[in-house]
Structures are given as C-alpha cells and as structure tokens.
Design a protein around this motif. Structure first.
Motif, PDB file in Angstrom:
ATOM      1  N   UNK A  23      -1.566  18.771   6.941  1.00  0.00           N
ATOM      2  CA  UNK A  23      -2.901  18.310   7.315  1.00  0.00           C
ATOM      3  C   UNK A  23      -3.172  16.908   6.791  1.00  0.00           C
ATOM      4  N   UNK A  24      -2.870  16.663   5.515  1.00  0.00           N
ATOM      5  CA  UNK A  24      -3.154  15.344   4.938  1.00  0.00           C
ATOM      6  C   UNK A  24      -2.290  14.266   5.586  1.00  0.00           C
ATOM      7  N   UNK A  25      -1.048  14.606   5.934  1.00  0.00           N
ATOM      8  CA  UNK A  25      -0.200  13.636   6.623  1.00  0.00           C
ATOM      9  C   UNK A  25      -0.755  13.317   8.012  1.00  0.00           C
ATOM     10  N   UNK A  26      -1.301  14.353   8.678  1.00  0.00           N
ATOM     11  CA  UNK A  26      -1.931  14.115   9.978  1.00  0.00           C
ATOM     12  C   UNK A  26      -3.147  13.220   9.860  1.00  0.00           C
ATOM     13  N   UNK A  27      -3.944  13.416   8.798  1.00  0.00           N
ATOM     14  CA  UNK A  27      -5.107  12.555   8.582  1.00  0.00           C
ATOM     15  C   UNK A  27      -4.662  11.115   8.345  1.00  0.00           C
ATOM     16  N   UNK A  28      -3.569  10.951   7.557  1.00  0.00           N
ATOM     17  CA  UNK A  28      -3.051   9.606   7.308  1.00  0.00           C
ATOM     18  C   UNK A  28      -2.617   8.944   8.612  1.00  0.00           C
ATOM     19  N   UNK A  29      -2.024   9.737   9.495  1.00  0.00           N
ATOM     20  CA  UNK A  29      -1.658   9.182  10.801  1.00  0.00           C
ATOM     21  C   UNK A  29      -2.904   8.757  11.564  1.00  0.00           C
ATOM     22  N   UNK A  30      -3.949   9.588  11.466  1.00  0.00           N
ATOM     23  CA  UNK A  30      -5.182   9.245  12.141  1.00  0.00           C
ATOM     24  C   UNK A  30      -5.821   7.982  11.598  1.00  0.00           C
ATOM     25  N   UNK A  31      -5.566   7.687  10.313  1.00  0.00           N
ATOM     26  CA  UNK A  31      -6.103   6.473   9.707  1.00  0.00           C
ATOM     27  C   UNK A  31      -5.293   5.237  10.073  1.00  0.00           C
ATOM     28  N   UNK A  32      -4.138   5.448  10.733  1.00  0.00           N
ATOM     29  CA  UNK A  32      -3.376   4.297  11.211  1.00  0.00           C
ATOM     30  C   UNK A  32      -2.005   4.129  10.596  1.00  0.00           C
ATOM     31  N   UNK A  33      -1.630   5.016   9.659  1.00  0.00           N
ATOM     32  CA  UNK A  33      -0.289   4.918   9.069  1.00  0.00           C
ATOM     33  C   UNK A  33       0.748   5.429  10.060  1.00  0.00           C
ATOM     34  N   UNK A  34       1.837   4.721  10.187  1.00  0.00           N
ATOM     35  CA  UNK A  34       2.907   5.154  11.091  1.00  0.00           C
ATOM     36  C   UNK A  34       3.764   6.221  10.410  1.00  0.00           C
ATOM     37  N   UNK A  35       4.557   6.912  11.215  1.00  0.00           N
ATOM     38  CA  UNK A  35       5.479   7.912  10.657  1.00  0.00           C
ATOM     39  C   UNK A  35       6.441   7.253   9.676  1.00  0.00           C
ATOM     40  N   UNK A  36       6.880   6.039  10.001  1.00  0.00           N
ATOM     41  CA  UNK A  36       7.808   5.328   9.105  1.00  0.00           C
ATOM     42  C   UNK A  36       7.160   5.054   7.753  1.00  0.00           C
ATOM     43  N   UNK A  37       5.855   4.664   7.755  1.00  0.00           N
ATOM     44  CA  UNK A  37       5.145   4.428   6.491  1.00  0.00           C
ATOM     45  C   UNK A  37       5.120   5.693   5.644  1.00  0.00           C
ATOM     46  N   UNK A  86       6.869  14.713  14.064  1.00  0.00           N
ATOM     47  CA  UNK A  86       6.405  15.783  14.945  1.00  0.00           C
ATOM     48  C   UNK A  86       4.938  16.133  14.724  1.00  0.00           C
ATOM     49  N   UNK A  87       4.368  15.628  13.623  1.00  0.00           N
ATOM     50  CA  UNK A  87       2.963  15.945  13.341  1.00  0.00           C
ATOM     51  C   UNK A  87       2.071  15.130  14.288  1.00  0.00           C
ATOM     52  N   UNK A  88       1.204  15.822  15.007  1.00  0.00           N
ATOM     53  CA  UNK A  88       0.329  15.180  15.990  1.00  0.00           C
ATOM     54  C   UNK A  88      -1.122  15.319  15.550  1.00  0.00           C
ATOM     55  N   UNK A  89      -1.870  14.221  15.596  1.00  0.00           N
ATOM     56  CA  UNK A  89      -3.291  14.260  15.240  1.00  0.00           C
ATOM     57  C   UNK A  89      -4.058  15.126  16.232  1.00  0.00           C
ATOM     58  N   UNK A  90      -3.760  15.000  17.499  1.00  0.00           N
ATOM     59  CA  UNK A  90      -4.433  15.812  18.510  1.00  0.00           C
ATOM     60  C   UNK A  90      -4.201  17.298  18.269  1.00  0.00           C
ATOM     61  N   UNK A  91      -2.950  17.643  17.903  1.00  0.00           N
ATOM     62  CA  UNK A  91      -2.628  19.048  17.644  1.00  0.00           C
ATOM     63  C   UNK A  91      -3.423  19.579  16.463  1.00  0.00           C
ATOM     64  N   UNK A  92      -3.531  18.761  15.396  1.00  0.00           N
ATOM     65  CA  UNK A  92      -4.296  19.196  14.231  1.00  0.00           C
ATOM     66  C   UNK A  92      -5.769  19.369  14.569  1.00  0.00           C
ATOM     67  N   UNK A  93      -6.348  18.465  15.391  1.00  0.00           N
ATOM     68  CA  UNK A  93      -7.757  18.578  15.775  1.00  0.00           C
ATOM     69  C   UNK A  93      -7.972  19.811  16.636  1.00  0.00           C
ATOM     70  N   UNK A 151      12.404  13.590   5.721  1.00  0.00           N
ATOM     71  CA  UNK A 151      10.976  13.475   6.027  1.00  0.00           C
ATOM     72  C   UNK A 151      10.735  13.112   7.486  1.00  0.00           C
ATOM     73  N   UNK A 152      11.811  13.037   8.261  1.00  0.00           N
ATOM     74  CA  UNK A 152      11.677  12.669   9.669  1.00  0.00           C
ATOM     75  C   UNK A 152      10.852  13.628  10.482  1.00  0.00           C
ATOM     76  N   UNK A 153      10.701  14.891   9.982  1.00  0.00           N
ATOM     77  CA  UNK A 153       9.872  15.839  10.737  1.00  0.00           C
ATOM     78  C   UNK A 153       8.398  15.444  10.717  1.00  0.00           C
ATOM     79  N   UNK A 154       8.036  14.430   9.916  1.00  0.00           N
ATOM     80  CA  UNK A 154       6.661  13.914   9.969  1.00  0.00           C
ATOM     81  C   UNK A 154       6.356  13.388  11.368  1.00  0.00           C
ATOM     82  N   UNK A 197       0.824  -1.212   0.000  1.00  0.00           N
ATOM     83  CA  UNK A 197       0.000   0.000   0.000  1.00  0.00           C
ATOM     84  C   UNK A 197       0.858   1.263   0.000  1.00  0.00           C
ATOM     85  N   UNK A 198       2.017   1.204   0.664  1.00  0.00           N
ATOM     86  CA  UNK A 198       2.895   2.372   0.674  1.00  0.00           C
ATOM     87  C   UNK A 198       3.404   2.693  -0.733  1.00  0.00           C
TER      88      UNK A 198
END
Length: 522
Positions: free
Chosen positions: A428-442, A513-520, A508-511, A97-98
């Motif tokens: 924002x879209x990266x945060x949504x992807x995290x919320x869907x279950x994708x890890x930072x590594x993915x 730092x993106x937090x779903x809670x922070x975006x919400x 891309x390691x700064x991904x 999928x990645x």
C-alpha cells in the motif's frame, strides 16, 4: 516444519549422492581408492535435527502474534498515535531524496536490519574463507611451497662419502642451467631437551641470506653459532618466544641456543629448528657438509636443471672410466662397463659406500673402484611436494570454489526472500509513493539502498571473522600461520556488497506490478 522437512530431505539426498565424489577426492589425496560409507543413519539423524531447529526458530518468531490483539492488528501494529522524533526530516535534506527515504526506512526497521546483518556476516565469513583458500590453492602447490620453510626452488645434490663437495660445487657452476650453488649440510635429526617432541629435523645453512624461501615472520634468521630459529608449531605448543633459550642435543653433546626468529613452516608440524653451520658443528663435531644446493637460471625448470646435472656427472664418470676417449670394445672396456653396473647397484640399493674390484684373466689383472661415482642422489622438495600435495591442492581448490558459489547462491536466496516480503508488506505505501510521482526505479533503488548499511557492516565483520577462522584452520591443520590475502578479501567484500545491491534491486522488480488504480479499486 513442512518447508524445513522438504529442505532437509533434499539436503540428505544431495549428501548421499555426493559421497562417491568425496571418496574420489580423498582417494586422489591419498593416492589409493577410498570407499567411505554413506552413513544413512547419520543422514536421518541430521535431517531430524534440522527440522527441530527450524520448528523451534519458527515458534519463537511466531510468538510475536501474542503482541497483536485485533485492534492493534487493524492499526498495522500501531498501539498509540504519538508524535515521536522525526529521524532525518525531509525538509532539511539537501541530498538525493531516494537516499534520504532509504535511510529513513532503514532506521524505521532497524531490528530486521540487524537480522540481515547477522545473515550477511555468517554467509560472508563462509564466502571469504572459501575465496581466500581458493586463492591459496589456485596455483597448484605454490601455496604449500610458500609455507614449507625450505628452499623448494633448488635441487639438492648429495655427494658420496669422501667426495669434496666444494669441488662438486665448482663443477656445477660450469653447467649452463645453474645460476648459483652453495655447500650445506643435509637435514639431520636433532633432539630438543625437555621437549614434548624430543627429536626433530633441522635445517642447516652457512648463510641464510643465500636462501630464497626462508623468511621468518617474527625476528630474524640465525647468524651466529649460539642462535637458533624455530617453527611456529614449536613456538605455539611449547610457549617459546624470541629471546628464550633452547638446549639442543646430538650424539650426547648438549648446547644452549638463543631463539632469534620464528618461521612459518608446515614441515613436521612446524617443530623444526634452524641452525647455522657453525652452530650445528658445536653439537656434532664429526659432521661434514655433504650437499650442494643448486638454483636454476631464469626460465629453467627444476626438472631441466636436474637432468642437466645428472647428464654432466654421468658423462663425466664415463669419460673418467674410459680414460677420456673411446677405446673400443676391448676386454677392459667390457669389464669396466659390467663392473660399473654392479657398483651402481651396490651404492644405490645396498648402502655400500666404497667398492674396489679386481679381475684376473690369464696374466692380465684389471682393477677399478667407485671413486668416480661421486653423486649419491639428486633430490628436491618441489618434487616431493608435487607428488604428495598436488592432489590435495586440486581437491581443496575445487572444494573452496564450490563453497564460494554455494554461499553466493544462499545469499541471493535470502535477499530475494527478504525483499519479496518487504514488497508484499509495503504494497500500500509503495502504491501511495507511486501516486506521489515516484517511479518504480526510484522505489527499487530505495529498497536496495536500505540494506546497504547493514550489508557493509556485515561484510566488515565477516572480514574480521574470516581472519580468525583462517588462522584457526591452518593452526589446526598444519600448525602454520594462515596466509590471508587481504587485497583479495577487500575485493571480494566490495563484490559481495555490489552483488547484494544488484540482487535486492532485481528482486524489488515486482514493485513494477503495483498499480495505483488497482489499490484505489481495492
């Protein structure tokens, strides 16, 4: 403009500080001190040009703002909602999928991908050019030796007038350090009729199969007395190919020869001609073979071989002058020793070919001659190459290594900037992807894979561009065909692709730092 100004200022300072280093490099190449001017005025002119170019590109790129009125800007660039074709629909993907998401992102930002491809192509060309030429110069003068068009792994024993070179050859073969030897002509000047470079040196061998470093890259070496091989420089400048004819002239005699081969040689700008011994004798009937080419055994250096040959003929001459035994310090020995010193000076420094002497002391007459001084000199192309080109090889090796490192740093900086920009734009879209279950590594892997197609295409284009650039460089510099190590280019290309992937992945390691809670919360 501010960023370009700071960059051009730093570049100008580095250029001024590097002037002494460049002077030292050129000094090593020329064998004397060089004091080049810093060119402060030119530095300011180039700094200004850099700033102007940066501003022009920035204005052109910033012009895109005209296409985004406030409503379109609030919609993140979407002018109309539509249901276009879904490239690589995920429900039909049966692979990783990645990888699928990376390809979707790649096709969705194809225009920026083309920009990355251009950057990789330009930077990759500079890197491959540096690496290929570093490989050429890494072993000192061995690279130059390969395109000399002469047997550099042999010493040339020049015999004096009246000496039988075949006898010298037989004696040399008895020296333990010698592997093989053959008699040949010295290098002579031959005129090529209707040539822009009328008079050029020639290489003359009885059998080119006996040589070890003369390999034409087109056609074959001459075998018969009506054949000639020419250098790449002559072929290119005078548009002469295999099967064409040349008229050679020596001492007023002209003969026509057929071109059978083209050799890659940098001597005399690649304008030399190669003949067989019989072919040379057709235009110089008074010529005589006066050189014995001697090749060392495995493990014996040319310096050791030259010392062995010199020692043999020096001791051989001494034995002949003393009758083969130590006759003591009598008057005759002293006369012969003094006479030999004078004869040696006359033969080596004043161009004298034969000397006879007679000394009378009372009723005794002591005579002698220079017959036993059979060797005029011992030379080797390798010695001349080492003296003249070793500093140049060292300078170019350091220069190309520094160039490859600098280009690698530039590639890394470009990828870091692009990746950081992508992370900011897609926060924002990266945060949504995290919320869907994708890890930072993915997500980091997806971003790194996204640039792989354009990177691979850029590397392939850079390889092709490097081949032509290298050809142009060696053609202009030495009138020679470039020696491009294709395996080195392939390995370097693979390493550049891997390097780009790792740099992008790390950037891309700064991904993380993106937090779903922070975006919400926002």
């Amino acid at each position: 403009m501010i960023a370009g100004g700071i960059g051009s200022l730093l570049g100008g300072i580095m250029a001024l500080l590097s002037t002494p280093l460049v002077n030292r490099m050129i000094g090593k190449m020329m064998g004397r001190n060089v004091y080049g001017r810093s060119g402060l005025a030119w530095v300011f002119v180039i700094m200004l040009l850099v700033i102007i170019v940066v501003v022009l590109f920035a204005l052109i790129k910033a012009g895109i703002v005209k296409r985004y009125p406030p409503v379109v800007a609030f919609r993140k660039g979407i002018r109309t909602h539509h249901f276009g074709r879904n490239i690589l629909p995920l429900e039909k993907i049966h692979t990783n999928i990645n990888l699928a998401l990376s390809l979707k992102a790649f096709f969705g930002s194809l225009r920026s991908g083309i920009g990355i491809m251009i950057c990789v192509t330009v930077a990759g060309t500079a890197m491959f050019f540096s690496v290929v030429n570093f490989d050429f110069f890494k072993n000192g003068t061995k690279g130059f030796e390969s395109i000399m068009g002469r047997d550099v792994n042999a010493v040339s024993v020049h015999v004096r007038s009246g000496v039988d070179p075949w006898q010298i050859k037989e004696e040399i073969l008895n020296i333990p350090e010698a592997r093989k030897a053959f008699v040949m002509y010295d290098t002579y000047s031959i005129s090529v009729k209707n040539s822009s470079n009328f008079s050029m040196l020639s290489a003359i061998y009885e059998d080119y199969d006996e040589t070890e470093n003369i390999h034409p890259y087109m056609g074959r070496c001459p075998r018969y007395d009506n054949e000639v091989m020419i250098g790449e420089g002559r072929r290119r400048r005078e548009n002469i190919g295999i099967g064409d004819s040349l008229v050679l002239e020596c001492n007023g005699i002209e003969k026509k020869y057929i071109v059978t081969g083209i050799i890659n040689t940098m001597l005399d700008g690649g304008m030399d001609v190669y003949l067989t011994s019989k072919g040379y004798e057709k235009i110089n009937c008074n010529a005589r073979e006066d050189v014995v080419a001697v090749y060392p055994k495995d493990g014996v250096s040319l310096e050791e071989l030259e010392e062995a040959v010199t020692a043999y003929f020096d001791s051989n001459t001494a034995l002949k002058n003393t009758g083969g035994e130590d006759s003591g310090e009598d008057i005759e020995d002293r006369i012969r020793t003094a006479a030999n010193e004078k004869i040696s000076v006359l033969l080596s420094q004043y161009g004298v070919t034969d000397v006879d002497y007679a000394v009378q002391i009372g009723d005794e007459l002591y005579t002698g001659n220079s017959r036993d001084f059979r060797i005029k000199e011992i030379t080797s192309y390798k010695g001349s190459i080492k003296t003249q080109l070793e500093p140049m090889s060292s300078a170019f090796k350091n220069f190309t290594l520094a160039g490859a490192v600098m280009v690698a740093v530039i590639v890394a900086v470009i990828l870091v900037i692009l990746t950081s920009g992508d992370v900011r734009r897609q926060r924002e879209s990266l945060g949504i992807m995290k919320g869907l279950g994708y890890s930072s590594r993915d997500l980091m892997i997806q971003m790194a894979i996204k640039i792989m197609p354009v990177t691979i295409v850029g590397v392939v284009l850079a390889n092709v561009c490097t081949i032509y650039l290298n050809r142009f460089f060696w053609n202009m510099a030495c009138n020679a065909v470039a020696v491009t190590n294709i395996p080195v280019m392939i390995i370097t290309g693979a390493l550049l692709i891997l390097f780009s992937f790792l740099v992008t992945y790390i950037s891309a390691g700064r991904i993380k730092k993106i937090s779903v809670n922070e975006l919400m919360s926002e």
